[in-house]
Design a protein around this motif. Sequence first.
Motif, PDB file in Angstrom:
ATOM      1  N   MET A 181       0.846  -1.183   0.000  1.00 58.47           N
ATOM      2  CA  MET A 181       0.000   0.000   0.000  1.00 58.47           C
ATOM      3  C   MET A 181       0.884   1.236   0.000  1.00 58.47           C
ATOM      4  SD  MET A 181      -2.801   0.812   2.876  1.00 58.47           S
ATOM      5  CE  MET A 181      -3.890   2.149   2.774  1.00 58.47           C
ATOM      6  N   ARG A 182       0.663   2.069  -0.987  1.00 58.81           N
ATOM      7  CA  ARG A 182       1.489   3.268  -1.043  1.00 58.81           C
ATOM      8  C   ARG A 182       0.949   4.325  -0.087  1.00 58.81           C
ATOM      9  NH1 ARG A 182      -0.483   7.453  -4.273  1.00 58.81           N
ATOM     10  NH2 ARG A 182      -2.300   6.868  -5.476  1.00 58.81           N
ATOM     11  N   LYS A 183       1.839   5.143   0.392  1.00 61.68           N
ATOM     12  CA  LYS A 183       1.475   6.162   1.359  1.00 61.68           C
ATOM     13  C   LYS A 183       0.899   7.367   0.624  1.00 61.68           C
ATOM     14  CE  LYS A 183       3.482   7.310   5.718  1.00 61.68           C
ATOM     15  NZ  LYS A 183       4.715   7.412   6.472  1.00 61.68           N
ATOM     16  N   GLN A 184      -0.284   7.800   1.027  1.00 61.11           N
ATOM     17  CA  GLN A 184      -0.904   8.987   0.469  1.00 61.11           C
ATOM     18  C   GLN A 184      -0.877  10.079   1.524  1.00 61.11           C
ATOM     19  OE1 GLN A 184      -4.753   7.118  -0.684  1.00 61.11           O
ATOM     20  NE2 GLN A 184      -4.509   8.380  -2.494  1.00 61.11           N
ATOM     21  N   GLN A 185      -0.756  11.299   1.057  1.00 61.55           N
ATOM     22  CA  GLN A 185      -0.774  12.412   1.991  1.00 61.55           C
ATOM     23  C   GLN A 185      -1.637  13.516   1.407  1.00 61.55           C
ATOM     24  OE1 GLN A 185       3.063  13.612   3.338  1.00 61.55           O
ATOM     25  NE2 GLN A 185       2.311  15.453   4.325  1.00 61.55           N
ATOM     26  N   LEU A 186      -2.599  13.953   2.163  1.00 59.20           N
ATOM     27  CA  LEU A 186      -3.491  15.037   1.771  1.00 59.20           C
ATOM     28  C   LEU A 186      -3.670  15.988   2.938  1.00 59.20           C
ATOM     29  CD1 LEU A 186      -6.434  13.097   0.068  1.00 59.20           C
ATOM     30  CD2 LEU A 186      -4.683  14.417  -1.095  1.00 59.20           C
ATOM     31  N   THR A 187      -3.968  17.211   2.628  1.00 58.02           N
ATOM     32  CA  THR A 187      -4.358  18.166   3.652  1.00 58.02           C
ATOM     33  C   THR A 187      -5.848  18.387   3.504  1.00 58.02           C
ATOM     34  OG1 THR A 187      -2.210  19.256   3.585  1.00 58.02           O
ATOM     35  CG2 THR A 187      -4.039  20.504   4.533  1.00 58.02           C
ATOM     36  N   THR A 212     -13.580  11.325   1.017  1.00 65.24           N
ATOM     37  CA  THR A 212     -13.778  10.984  -0.385  1.00 65.24           C
ATOM     38  C   THR A 212     -12.504  11.061  -1.211  1.00 65.24           C
ATOM     39  OG1 THR A 212     -16.026  11.817  -0.203  1.00 65.24           O
ATOM     40  CG2 THR A 212     -15.195  11.466  -2.408  1.00 65.24           C
ATOM     41  N   LYS A 213     -11.696  12.072  -0.991  1.00 68.38           N
ATOM     42  CA  LYS A 213     -10.472  12.237  -1.784  1.00 68.38           C
ATOM     43  C   LYS A 213      -9.426  11.173  -1.465  1.00 68.38           C
ATOM     44  CE  LYS A 213     -10.977  17.186  -2.442  1.00 68.38           C
ATOM     45  NZ  LYS A 213     -10.400  18.506  -2.164  1.00 68.38           N
ATOM     46  N   MET A 214      -9.500  10.591  -0.274  1.00 71.30           N
ATOM     47  CA  MET A 214      -8.499   9.616   0.145  1.00 71.30           C
ATOM     48  C   MET A 214      -8.878   8.192  -0.252  1.00 71.30           C
ATOM     49  SD  MET A 214      -5.591   8.992   1.652  1.00 71.30           S
ATOM     50  CE  MET A 214      -5.086  10.425   2.555  1.00 71.30           C
ATOM     51  N   LEU A 215     -10.172   7.897  -0.315  1.00 70.60           N
ATOM     52  CA  LEU A 215     -10.636   6.542  -0.576  1.00 70.60           C
ATOM     53  C   LEU A 215     -11.046   6.351  -2.032  1.00 70.60           C
ATOM     54  CD1 LEU A 215     -12.917   6.119   2.573  1.00 70.60           C
ATOM     55  CD2 LEU A 215     -10.571   5.323   2.287  1.00 70.60           C
ATOM     56  N   THR A 216     -10.774   5.157  -2.550  1.00 71.53           N
ATOM     57  CA  THR A 216     -11.237   4.827  -3.898  1.00 71.53           C
ATOM     58  C   THR A 216     -12.741   4.572  -3.840  1.00 71.53           C
ATOM     59  OG1 THR A 216     -10.961   2.442  -3.623  1.00 71.53           O
ATOM     60  CG2 THR A 216      -9.039   3.683  -4.418  1.00 71.53           C
ATOM     61  N   LYS A 217     -13.376   4.504  -5.001  1.00 68.65           N
ATOM     62  CA  LYS A 217     -14.813   4.217  -5.055  1.00 68.65           C
ATOM     63  C   LYS A 217     -15.097   2.868  -4.408  1.00 68.65           C
ATOM     64  CE  LYS A 217     -18.662   3.923  -8.262  1.00 68.65           C
ATOM     65  NZ  LYS A 217     -19.135   2.646  -8.689  1.00 68.65           N
TER      66      LYS A 217
END
Length: 96
Positions: free
Chosen positions: A1-7, A19-24
């Motif tokens: 699992m690749r690391k995602q980073q969002l603010t 919503t922006k972090m999770l796939t459908k």
Amino acid sequence: MRKQQLTVHMDAKQRICLTKMLTKEEREEFSSFRMYRDGGKIVLEPVAEVPIKDHWIYKDPKALASLMKGIKDAEEGRVHNLGSFGKYAVDDQDEK
């Protein structure tokens, strides 16, 4: 699992949107999250919920082992056709 980073920013009611972090697919699969603090981080861990009527299987190791064996047998093609059970079927309308 690749690391995602969002603010993300809280809305007026102090909520954040995942919503922006999770796939459908993840949005359809995950219904609940366990939330905890880990040092300075807030961690959301997806939780799979089991309906209470199905929970008994997890409390009975022998039944769970039998179920898992049956699933494995079916996956590997070890099945036996028992024929139709149609003659035993009862329509709910007929019972009333």
